[in-house]
Design a protein around this motif. Structure first.
Motif, short mmCIF file in Angstrom:
data_model
loop_
_atom_site.label_atom_id
_atom_site.label_comp_id
_atom_site.label_asym_id
_atom_site.label_seq_id
_atom_site.Cartn_x
_atom_site.Cartn_y
_atom_site.Cartn_z
N VAL A 1 0.83 -1.20 0.00
CA VAL A 1 0.00 0.00 0.00
C VAL A 1 0.86 1.25 0.00
O VAL A 1 0.63 2.19 -0.76
CB VAL A 1 -0.94 0.01 1.23
CG1 VAL A 1 -1.77 1.29 1.26
CG2 VAL A 1 -1.84 -1.21 1.22
N THR A 2 1.87 1.27 0.88
CA THR A 2 2.70 2.47 0.98
C THR A 2 4.08 2.10 1.50
O THR A 2 4.30 0.99 1.99
CB THR A 2 2.04 3.51 1.91
OG1 THR A 2 2.76 4.75 1.83
CG2 THR A 2 2.06 3.05 3.35
N LEU A 3 4.98 3.06 1.38
CA LEU A 3 6.37 2.86 1.79
C LEU A 3 6.87 4.16 2.39
O LEU A 3 6.58 5.25 1.88
CB LEU A 3 7.20 2.45 0.58
CG LEU A 3 8.71 2.26 0.69
CD1 LEU A 3 9.18 1.30 -0.42
CD2 LEU A 3 9.49 3.56 0.58
N GLN A 4 7.63 4.07 3.48
CA GLN A 4 8.26 5.23 4.08
C GLN A 4 9.68 4.89 4.48
O GLN A 4 9.95 3.76 4.92
CB GLN A 4 7.52 5.68 5.36
CG GLN A 4 6.16 6.29 5.16
CD GLN A 4 5.60 6.81 6.47
OE1 GLN A 4 6.34 7.19 7.37
NE2 GLN A 4 4.29 6.80 6.60
N THR A 5 10.58 5.87 4.34
CA THR A 5 11.92 5.70 4.90
C THR A 5 11.94 6.37 6.27
O THR A 5 11.19 7.31 6.53
CB THR A 5 12.99 6.34 4.01
OG1 THR A 5 12.66 7.71 3.78
CG2 THR A 5 13.09 5.60 2.69
N SER A 6 12.81 5.87 7.15
CA SER A 6 12.96 6.52 8.45
C SER A 6 13.58 7.90 8.24
O SER A 6 14.19 8.16 7.19
CB SER A 6 13.84 5.66 9.37
OG SER A 6 15.16 5.60 8.88
N PRO A 7 13.46 8.80 9.21
CA PRO A 7 13.98 10.16 9.03
C PRO A 7 15.44 10.22 8.61
O PRO A 7 15.82 11.06 7.80
CB PRO A 7 13.75 10.81 10.40
CG PRO A 7 12.56 10.09 10.94
CD PRO A 7 12.69 8.68 10.46
N SER A 8 16.28 9.32 9.13
CA SER A 8 17.70 9.32 8.76
C SER A 8 17.99 8.41 7.58
O SER A 8 19.14 8.26 7.18
CB SER A 8 18.55 8.89 9.96
OG SER A 8 18.32 7.52 10.26
N LYS A 9 16.97 7.79 7.02
CA LYS A 9 17.07 6.87 5.89
C LYS A 9 17.79 5.56 6.24
O LYS A 9 18.34 4.90 5.37
CB LYS A 9 17.78 7.54 4.70
CG LYS A 9 17.23 8.89 4.30
CD LYS A 9 15.82 8.77 3.76
CE LYS A 9 15.31 10.11 3.24
NZ LYS A 9 15.07 11.09 4.31
N LYS A 10 17.78 5.17 7.52
CA LYS A 10 18.47 3.95 7.93
C LYS A 10 17.58 2.72 7.82
O LYS A 10 18.08 1.59 7.79
CB LYS A 10 18.96 4.10 9.37
CG LYS A 10 20.09 5.10 9.53
CD LYS A 10 20.56 5.18 10.97
CE LYS A 10 21.71 6.18 11.10
NZ LYS A 10 22.18 6.30 12.51
N ASN A 11 16.26 2.92 7.80
CA ASN A 11 15.33 1.79 7.68
C ASN A 11 14.19 2.17 6.75
O ASN A 11 13.97 3.34 6.44
CB ASN A 11 14.77 1.40 9.05
CG ASN A 11 15.82 0.80 9.97
OD1 ASN A 11 16.17 1.37 10.99
ND2 ASN A 11 16.35 -0.36 9.61
N ILE A 12 13.45 1.15 6.34
CA ILE A 12 12.31 1.34 5.43
C ILE A 12 11.09 0.67 6.04
O ILE A 12 11.18 -0.47 6.52
CB ILE A 12 12.61 0.73 4.05
CG1 ILE A 12 13.86 1.37 3.42
CG2 ILE A 12 11.41 0.89 3.12
CD1 ILE A 12 14.38 0.61 2.22
N LEU A 13 9.97 1.36 6.05
CA LEU A 13 8.70 0.80 6.50
C LEU A 13 7.84 0.50 5.28
O LEU A 13 7.66 1.36 4.41
CB LEU A 13 7.98 1.77 7.44
CG LEU A 13 6.62 1.34 8.01
CD1 LEU A 13 6.37 2.04 9.35
CD2 LEU A 13 5.44 1.65 7.08
#
Length: 380
Positions: A113-125
């Motif tokens: 449905v959707t994708l987000q990176t963490s604020p520091s770009k260290k992980n992906i949701l």
């Protein structure tokens, strides 16, 4: 009109307002970005020079397999994450704008449905949807390996990643009737805790502090007090009254209000971590049946530049046909710069450096904010 009909009308109006707020929440909070660029990754990402003018970018993207769904966000200034669909499966690719290569990071057997990176770009949701009443949350490393996967009974989900502690994510889990539960996902501890919060749309103000608009459940309202609450406290504290919308960008808090003597203008005010005014400006706004339209916007914290779509005049939203200007404001000195004219009010997302912006309902376009050029990521 009978009492029962009046009651039904009020409930109908309130539902419209709730859905409008819900839509603006996803446009604003789902894609909030941190200002720090992430490190490069892999051979085709190592030793790559910093962001280049877009005439060196390899576009449009050649999709390796399946059909393009949407861009999930920035990975770095020259890399983006995008999603493709093939039958009932979805894939996440990392695309390098400089080399033109797509790398498969993750494949899901159910639709993403959707994708987000963490604020520091260290992980992906990643949020996937096994069924109508279940959401699946997967946390990935930069290399695409699964760190955590959890199923959450829900009709709709919303996420707010903690920029002060990236192991924590606030999750708003909605039922079909829009009742909700608030959950705190701790990635490091691999546990989910139910929270008691009066509103589902919240932003992080600190390591354990959140803010929310405290809408009146008894009837429709155009404005609400902005509240601050510690996750450990039972009650919240009012920060400001009569707020139309707000956003939090790390240590910068932004409110959108309407002054009594300037009903045709929306006032954007920026505050530092001590709630002191950094700067303020007003732009025309568009009225709707249930309130006012707040156009899409984003902020690059390190540069102090706020990017927003601005109507050229105040009017009724349904009758407005003049398009929107893409404008940047320096929140420190108030300097204003018009980048493009005649755009639609569609989501925008700044790159880590703030030099570029993704644009469009599927982030299918990219804008070079310095050269003021807009390019399509996907061939039409």
């Amino acid at each position: 009109m009978s009492f029962s009909k009046c009651t039904l009308l009020i409930k109908f109006i309130f539902q419209i307002i709730f859905l409008l707020v819900f839509a603006s929440f996803f446009s604003a909070c789902a894609h909030q970005q941190d200002a720090e660029p992430s490190p490069s990754k892999d051979t085709d990402k190592e030793n790559v020079p910093p962001a280049q003018p877009e005439d060196t970018w390899k576009l449009p993207i050649e999709i390796p397999e399946g059909e393009f769904y949407k861009v999930g966000g920035w990975y770095s200034d020259h890399q983006i994450l995008y999603i493709t669909n093939l039958e009932q499966s979805s894939s996440v690719y990392l695309y390098n704008l400089l080399t033109g290569s797509s790398e498969l990071l993750y494949k899901s057997e159910v639709p993403i449905v959707t994708l987000q990176t963490s604020p520091s770009k260290k992980n992906i949701l990643i949020q996937s949807s096994p069924s109508t009443y279940e959401g699946q949350v997967t946390i990935l490393s930069l290399e695409g390996s699964e760190i955590l996967k959890q199923a959450i009974p829900s009709y709709e989900l919303a996420f707010e990643w903690n920029p002060f502690n990236e192991s924590q994510i606030l999750i708003s889990s909605f039922n079909e009737d829009w009742t909700f539960q608030m959950l705190l996902l701790d990635i490091e501890q691999r546990e989910t805790t139910e929270l008691t919060l009066p509103q589902p749309f919240v932003k992080w103000l600190g390591n354990e502090e959140v803010a929310y608009l405290n809408w009146n459940d008894d009837g429709p309202s155009l404005f609400a007090p902005l509240m601050m609450k510690s996750l450990r406290a039972e009650t919240g504290e009012e920060i400001f009254t009569d707020v139309l919308q707000f956003a939090a960008f790390n240590d910068i808090l932004m409110t959108v209000t309407v002054k009594d003597d300037e009903q045709l203008q929306a006032t954007y005010t920026f505050y530092d971590e001590d709630k002191r005014i950094v700067n303020s400006f007003s732009i025309p706004h568009l009225s709707m049946f249930s309130g006012w339209l707040v156009p899409y916007n984003d902020l690059n914290v390190s540069k102090g530049e706020f990017l927003t779509l601005k109507p050229v005049k105040s009017a009724e939203a349904d009758a407005y046909r003049e398009g929107f200007e893409l404008v940047s404001y320096d929140i420190n000195n108030g300097k204003r710069n018009v980048i493009l004219n005649g755009l639609k009010n569609e989501p925008i997302l700044l790159s880590p450096s703030g030099k570029f912006a993704l644009y469009g309902n599927r982030f299918e376009k990219v804008i070079d904010l310095e050269t003021k050029e807009l390019r399509e990521l996907i061939e039409k």
